[in-house]
Every structure is written in C-alpha cells, then in structure tokens.
Design a protein around this motif. Structure first.
Motif, mmCIF file in Angstrom:
data_model
loop_
_atom_site.group_PDB
_atom_site.id
_atom_site.type_symbol
_atom_site.label_atom_id
_atom_site.label_comp_id
_atom_site.label_asym_id
_atom_site.label_seq_id
_atom_site.Cartn_x
_atom_site.Cartn_y
_atom_site.Cartn_z
ATOM 1 N N LYS A 1 -108.106 -39.641 -78.602
ATOM 2 C CA LYS A 1 -108.847 -38.900 -77.504
ATOM 3 C C LYS A 1 -109.861 -38.091 -77.972
ATOM 4 N N GLY A 2 -110.771 -37.710 -77.212
ATOM 5 C CA GLY A 2 -112.131 -37.005 -77.453
ATOM 6 C C GLY A 2 -111.576 -35.647 -77.441
ATOM 7 N N ARG B 1 -111.945 -31.348 -76.879
ATOM 8 C CA ARG B 1 -111.774 -30.448 -75.619
ATOM 9 C C ARG B 1 -112.736 -29.527 -75.635
ATOM 10 N N GLY C 1 -117.905 -37.706 -79.934
ATOM 11 C CA GLY C 1 -117.497 -39.162 -79.619
ATOM 12 C C GLY C 1 -117.658 -40.032 -80.767
ATOM 13 N N GLY D 1 -116.216 -37.186 -75.197
ATOM 14 C CA GLY D 1 -115.352 -36.252 -74.992
ATOM 15 C C GLY D 1 -116.388 -34.933 -75.019
ATOM 16 N N LYS E 1 -116.167 -30.377 -72.975
ATOM 17 C CA LYS E 1 -115.519 -29.568 -71.982
ATOM 18 C C LYS E 1 -116.645 -28.544 -71.312
ATOM 19 N N SER F 1 -112.313 -30.340 -68.672
ATOM 20 C CA SER F 1 -112.436 -31.251 -69.894
ATOM 21 C C SER F 1 -112.479 -32.709 -69.346
ATOM 22 N N ASN G 1 -112.897 -36.789 -70.912
ATOM 23 C CA ASN G 1 -112.797 -37.779 -71.872
ATOM 24 C C ASN G 1 -112.956 -39.077 -71.280
ATOM 25 N N THR H 1 -106.226 -39.262 -64.483
ATOM 26 C CA THR H 1 -106.375 -40.386 -65.670
ATOM 27 C C THR H 1 -106.500 -41.509 -64.863
ATOM 28 N N ASP I 1 -114.712 -32.284 -83.414
ATOM 29 C CA ASP I 1 -113.510 -32.534 -82.881
ATOM 30 C C ASP I 1 -113.011 -31.289 -82.581
ATOM 31 N N GLU J 1 -106.418 -31.621 -78.913
ATOM 32 C CA GLU J 1 -106.568 -32.476 -77.836
ATOM 33 C C GLU J 1 -105.077 -32.138 -76.980
#
Length: 818
Positions: free
Chosen positions: A238-239, A241, A246, A264, A266, A271, A273, A334, A801, A804
């Motif tokens: 996942k990307g 938050r 990315g 990803g 926020k 948020s 992704n 999602t 990063d 997540e």
C-alpha cells in the motif's frame, strides 16, 4: 476562653488536613490498570501471543505482573500498585522492547507498542532495518515477499513457489501442505477471478505488488469455514498515508514483462491510495503420454505427444479511500479492476492401437485454446472503536462481479504425425463459452472485553452468489458440410444459485500470565439450486446446516522465547463452478472432462500441535498436523465405450487422512548473511469403498532461501524449492523443482533499485511425471514446462513512506476451485 477556642480550631484544622492527606495517599494506593496493544513496527499489524511483563523501575528486579497479547495484539494488566515501572514486551522473531510507564489509580491506555523484527545473534536480539524473510509466529508463517529480491519482475505464482508449506508444479498447480483444498485470499478477502481459475489468475498479479504471504493453518471462528488445508493470504503493498509517495517500475525477460505503478497521499481527513500494473507472459511446454487400456474388446494402447506455447496479458488496478470523520470512526472504500486474456497453441499427436484393427487411429490436432477473465469488486467498511480498549464494531458490504470466458478451436489431420495446412484437415471443431458470476456480501462483527482477561467476539454474514456456464460447440466435416454447424447435445447452459448465511461466536481468555485459550464455533446455512437449460432439467432447491467448531490453546514458557500451541478446527469445502459444470470438454479427444452438479461439500477435522522456540538465537517452528476428510471431492477417471478414450469428472468418493510434520527455521550467521527454510513431510491414506481402493503414500517438500548483504547497497540471494511426487486416489502426482539466483543494487540514495534474476539456469525444463492406475487403464504422463528464464527489473520510489491502515475485507473463502 477565646485563646482556648483558637487553640481548638488550630487542632481541628490540623486533624482535618491530616485526614485529607491520608485520604489522598490512600487514593494514590488504589490498584491501577494498564491497557495497550502491540503491533509490528513495519506493517502495523497486531502481534499476537507476545509476552508483556511489568518490571521495577531499576534493572535487576523480578517480574511484578505479566500477561500475553490476544489475537488482536491487545493486553491488560490489572491490580497494579501506582508508581513508576518498566514495561517489557517480547516475542520470538522480534527484538524485545522495554519502556517506562506510570501506573495511576485509574485505567491508563498506552500508545501502541511497536516491536521491530530481530536479527538474531548469540545471546540477544538486535533491531535491524529490515524484516526477516520468514517470520515464525504461533498461529501462522509469514513470508515477507517484498524482502526477497528474487521476486522482482515475477508473478504471484513465483512468490507462492518460494512460500513455506506451498508447492507449485510445472503446470502451475498449487498445493498447500500437499493438498489442493485451500483458499487464496488477497488482502484478507477472496477474488472471484482466483476462485474460477487459480493457475491463470496468479499470472495476473505482479510479485512487485505483494508485501507478504501469510500461511494460516488453523483459522479462527471469524474466518469463513472454507479451506481444509488452510488459508494463503496474499498481502499487497500500500502507499503512504501522510505525504505523497509512490513508485514506478518495469521489468523484462524471456518469459514475462510488466509495468507497475503506485501512488498514495493524505489530505486532511482523507487518504487516497492507487496502484496499477500490466504485463505479459510466454510459457512453452511439452507433453508425452503412454496409456495401456483394458476393455472387453481387448487391450489397446494410446500414445500422445505435443508441444504448446501459452501466452497472454493481464492487468490489475486498485483505488482505495479512507476517511476519519471523528475520533473512533473510520470509513473505507476500495475498488478493484483485474483481468487476463490467455491463448495457447498446441499441436497434439495421438495414436490408438486396438485389438480390433478397425478401431486404430492416428491423427494430429492443431488446437488453439482461449481463457480470459474480467472482474471488478467494490468493498465499503465502517469501523467503530471505543474508548474502552479491545471493544470494536464493524460493518462491511461488498459487490463482486466476474466475466470469465473460455474456448478452443482445432483442426484434425488424419494419418499425419505433424500439423498440416488448415485445408488438409478432415475435421474441424470450435467452442466458445462464458462463466459469469456475481457475489453480494454483507457482514458485521463485534468485539467486547469482559473483565481484564477475556474478550468476546461475534458476528453475522450473508453471501448471495450467482454463477453459471454457457457454451456452444460447432463442427465442420469438409467432405459433408460447407460450413460449421451447431452440434446438438454438446453445448451447455447452466445456472447455479448459492446463498450462505453464517453466525459465529468466540471467547478468548488469558488463564494466568502464560496460558491463553480461544474457544469458538461457526454455524453456516447453505442453500442452492441449479437450472440445466440445455436439457430442460433442474436441481430442486436444497439446503444444509454446518456446525464448525474450533479451539486453541497457547502456552508461553518461562523464558518467553518458547511457546506451545494446540489447535482444533472443522472446515468445509463447497464445490465451485468448475467442479459442478456438466459441460463436456473434448479438446483432448482421448480424455474428455466434465463436472458433477450433484457434488456435496467436504467436511474436514484438523488437529495441530506446534512448538516454537529459539535454537542458538534462531527462531524454529516444529508443527504436527492430522487432517481427516470423510467425503472428499476427488478427480476420478472412468471408462468409456470407445477404445482409447477415458472420461474424468469429480465425485465424493473417498475418506482422506493426512499426517504431516513441518520443521522451519530462520538464522542469521553474520550481520550480512541470513538463511531460512526447512522440510515438510506428509503421509496420506485414501480409503474409497465405492472404488474398492485403499492407497497409502509418502511425500515431502523443501524450501530454502539465503541472502548476503554486501557493502554499497548490493544484495545477492538464492532460493530453492521442491516437492516429491504426491499420492492421489488413482495414482501419483508429479514432482516439482525450482531454483533462482539474483542480485540487487540500490541507487540514487535508496530511491531506485536494479535487480537481475536468473531462474533455473542449469535446466531448460524439469520433468513432472504423474501416473494413473485403475482396473481399466495404466497411464504415464510426463509434463515439461520450460522455465529457464532471466528478468531485469528497474524500480524507482518517490515521496516518503508512512504507516498504512489495515483494511477489513470480506473473507468469502468458502469455495473449492481448481
């Protein structure tokens, strides 16, 4: 008199002040409570069965209180004397963490305690910046695929081939602990594409998208009852938050190519992704088969040989939104789009030599096979947490739709050992079909703490499933008809309805500081009906209720580095459309196949004992399992009235018992060199009164992986996985072997990677030999998949990063599929 009054007032004031001070001191001595949760520092997932102890503020003192975390990583320490102390958390495979805490007369909720993966050295655990390749946890094995440089540029099938307890043969067939009766989940929820055709669908997942693979051998009551051998959960990356981040990547080689991307960020309370990938595959293979048949007309022999080139393309895209409107409230949405389209070109030579020479045959078929899928799903969740620790309520809704397609077209050339131009064919045939399906899922779950050591959990779930298959078959005999004509009785139009309602409850209790127990049960009601439109018949609506209990017990020994776990569970396997579809597939003229709509579900009882410890500071897991299925669904071969031709279908024909022993461990020999791996052995017994069969057999597998981290951001890695032939009801499956070597160089301030991988460099192919022995045939088949390959992969990361949030998904893991 006034002096006396003033003196009495002074004394009274002093006495009142003393009472107030004494009361305040007494209040300070009221017992306190510490409440917290333990999480993995890298994935932010709960860490279960960790040992939590309260120690004096200065080193050297003895333990004052202790407990273990539950399945959600939560813990509670009660009846504590107020004051300053140290809190220590430890678990095998992680570096122990100690921090200062203050106990008051009220309940104190601590922030999440993060455990970092440990790099073992003799005598102590040292925190490092990367996770171990394999984590040995009490209730599962976790293969951190993102740490394995050999996966760069590969597919999900390549990842599973290197996962502990999993084997993938040359034809792409996946087994878990020697069985095909398991479920594959993606981010804790099933994919309709995976359910329909696992072998092909795994090619539609890029290995670069996979964070880890979890092997869960004894699921809890909360998990759906499907998967008799266990659950394989593929966790995707996942990307971020918080800040924009990315990656983009590309890889190419002689067997596959791919492009990947992810983003990803926020903004405020929202948020976002997103991830997208696409790729191609190219897989040549070869098949040879020898079969001796026995019939009333006398013996006959079949010889087949051919080669195929299988190629295709795939795509996958995901978008997820998270919104926190207020404290303790979380909304998530999602959406996923995925699909693949594959094509195989095969020339198959067939020769039948019968006792009656008039029945002899010799021909070659040039066949083009098609398979495809396009699926989408949308999942929405609402999660409500509370100020009270371990209390949670969630609601989930999911819609999934899949449009599967299949087909073939062949030209048959008589008296020829090779394929000829199409105008030389004496017979041509083509078929097109589709397998549409859709699922609607609604689910709610609730957790409620009872006291300090007990947690109750319960939930409801409903699945409404609609699926089916429709296919037409057309034939052309040039000497008889000018064009293709519809072949009556060869097609199918099959509609299947299945609804599942489930309820579950479980209770987890800490019995003292070392012992944790979980007891639960799941009740599932299944109703189904089928409509065979081609023949005008139907399967009347039916229903059945399944009670699926489970229990586990975990004991942590004194040194907190050793644990013993006992577990029991009952699982169910429902047949999916590929097993039920009555369509007769004649693409292989000497072995036709069809499904069985009258199949009943399997029920399996599993018993497991696992022991995890440290051996010279290296985590080691020893696990023993017994699984018994009383009405197993097995592929069976049947005779036909045509010499040299057999039929294959599926039936509830056997009772199967597996006895399995697994040894797995990880070790760090130096700061740069680490390794993991171990063997798995199992003994299986098949008993089929219907077929008057009793078969026993032994098999074993091995996974080994090692890596060395050089200076200047250079890493080398090698892996090997293999399995011995596996026994089956009417014969024996093939063995498998795969090995790889790779190097990775990190560049541009750790923003970019260049990875070169070589797969099976010393073998262009590996033979997978299987056999089938019955009263009417003795068959030997050799399949070769040409897997020698190289891949060059480039990956660039941007942004920063951040941890997540874990999404909840619908776990519709209740179907048996190929």
């Amino acid at each position: 008199m006034s002096h006396l009054l003033r003196t009495l007032l002074r004394i009274s004031s002093l006495l009142l002040l003393q009472v107030l001070v004494s009361y305040a001191a007494l209040a300070q001595q009221r017992p306190g409570t510490l409440v917290g949760v333990v999480q993995d520092s890298m994935s932010r997932r709960p860490v279960a069965y960790a040992t939590v102890v309260l120690l004096p503020p200065s080193p050297g003192g003895s333990q004052l209180a202790g407990t273990t975390t539950d399945l959600q990583g939560s813990f509670t320490l009660t009846k504590l004397v107020p004051g300053s102390f140290r809190l220590r958390v430890s678990l095998v495979g992680y570096a122990a963490r100690t921090q200062s805490v203050v106990v008051t007369s009220a309940a104190t909720t601590l922030p999440p305690m993060l455990l970092a993966p440990a790099a073992q050295q003799l005598g102590e655990a040292v925190v490092v910046g990367r996770k171990p390749l394999v984590e040995v946890q009490p209730d599962r094995l976790v293969y951190n695929a993102a740490q394995d440089i050999g996966n760069a540029g590969g597919t999900a099938a390549d990842v599973l081939r290197k996962t502990p307890l999993v084997a993938v043969d040359g034809a792409g067939t996946v087994t878990l602990r020697g069985s095909t009766n398991f479920k594959v989940l993606v981010d804790n929820h099933p994919s309709p594409t995976l359910a329909q055709n696992l072998t092909q669908a795994l090619k539609g997942f890029s290995a670069n998208q996979i964070q880890s693979v979890e092997i869960i051998t004894t699921p809890s009551a909360r998990d759906d009852g499907e998967g008799t051998a266990g659950i394989i959960n593929i966790v995707l990356k996942k990307g971020a938050r918080r800040q924009l981040n990315g990656h983009v990547g590309a890889s190419g080689g002689n067997r596959a190519t791919e492009l990947t991307s992810a983003l990803g960020f926020k903004r405020g309370l929202v948020s976002v992704n997103a991830a997208a990938s696409t790729g191609t595959w190219y897989e040549p293979d070869q098949l040879t088969r020898q079969r001796l048949g026995f019939s009333a007309l006398g013996p006959d022999t079949l010889t087949q040989r051919g080669h195929r080139i299988n190629s295709g393309q795939w795509y996958n895209a995901t978008l997820s939104l998270d919104y926190d409107p207020a404290e303790h409230h979380h909304l998530a949405l999602t959406g996923t789009l995925s699909g693949y389209q594959g094509q195989g070109q095969r020339d198959l030579f067939s020769q039948v030599v019968a006792s009656d020479k008039a029945l002899n045959q010799l021909f070659t078929r040039a066949t083009t096979e098609y398979v495809g899928s396009a699926s989408h799903e949308v999942t929405g969740t609402y999660t409500r947490t509370f100020a009270q620790a371990r209390r949670e309520w969630s609601v989930l809704a999911q819609y999934a739709r899949n449009a599967g397609t299949f087909g073939y077209a062949f030209d048959q050339f008589p008296t020829s050992a090779v394929a000829l131009p199409p105008d030389r064919a004496d017979y041509r045939e083509r078929s097109q079909g589709r397998t549409p399906s859709q699922e609607v899922t609604a689910q709610t779950d609730f957790k409620q703490p009872v006291g300090d050591a007990t947690t109750l959990e319960g939930g409801l779930k409903a699945i409404f499933r609609r699926t089916g298959a429709a296919a037409t078959v057309e034939g052309l005999t040039p000497a008889q008809t000018p064009d293709f004509v519809l072949l009556a009785g060869r097609g199918t139009d099959f509609h299947y309805v299945q609804d599942v309602q489930a309820a579950y409850a479980s209770v987890a209790t800490a019995l003292g500081k070392k012992l944790t127990t979980t007891l639960g049960s799941r009740v599932e009601r299944t109703s189904f009906a089928a409509d065979f439109r081609t023949s005008g018949t139907s399967l009347a609506p039916r229903s059945y209720v399944s009670v699926l209990p489970n229990a586990s017990l975990h004991y942590t020994f004194r040194r907190d580095t050793t644990g013993l776990r006992l577990a029991y569970s009952r699982r169910i396997t429902r047949p999916y459309i590929d097993y039920l579809n009555p369509f007769v597939d004649r693409s292989n003229p000497q072995n036709i196949t069809y499904g069985n709509p009258d199949l009943r579900p399997e029920l399996t009882d599993a018993y497991e004992v696992s022991y995890n410890t440290l051996v010279y500071a290296a985590p080691v897991l020893v696990s023993g399992t017994v699984r018994h299925t009383g009405n197993a669904i097995e592929a069976v071969r049947l005779p036909t009235t045509t010499p040299g031709v057999t039929a294959q279908t599926y039936a509830n024909v056997a009772a199967i018992t597996y006895y399995q022993l697994t040894l797995y461990g990880t070790a760090k020999f130096t700061k740069q060199w680490e390794a993991s791996g171990g063997p798995t052995a199992h003994y299986v017994v098949f008993l089929s009164p219907d077929r008057e069969l009793l078969r026993r057999g032994f098999s074993a597998g091995m996974n080994v992986d090692t890596s060395y981290h050089f200076r200047r951001k250079l890493t080398a890695q090698a892996s090997l996985s293999g399995a011995l032939p596996t026994p089956s009801l009417q014969g024996q499956g093939g063995a498998s072997l795969s090995y790889s070597m790779g190097v990775k160089k990190t560049l541009l301030g750790e923003k970019a990677d260049v990875t070169l991988n070589v797969l099976n460099p010393f073998n262009d192919s590996f033979p997978s030999r299987s056999s089938t022995t019955t009263a009417f045939i003795d068959e030997r088949t050799e399949y070769r998949s040409y897997q020698r390959a190289f891949r060059l992969s480039l990956n660039y990361r941007f942004g920063q990063d951040a941890p997540e949030r874990e999404h909840r998904k619908a776990n519709n893991d209740d179907l048996k599929s190929k």
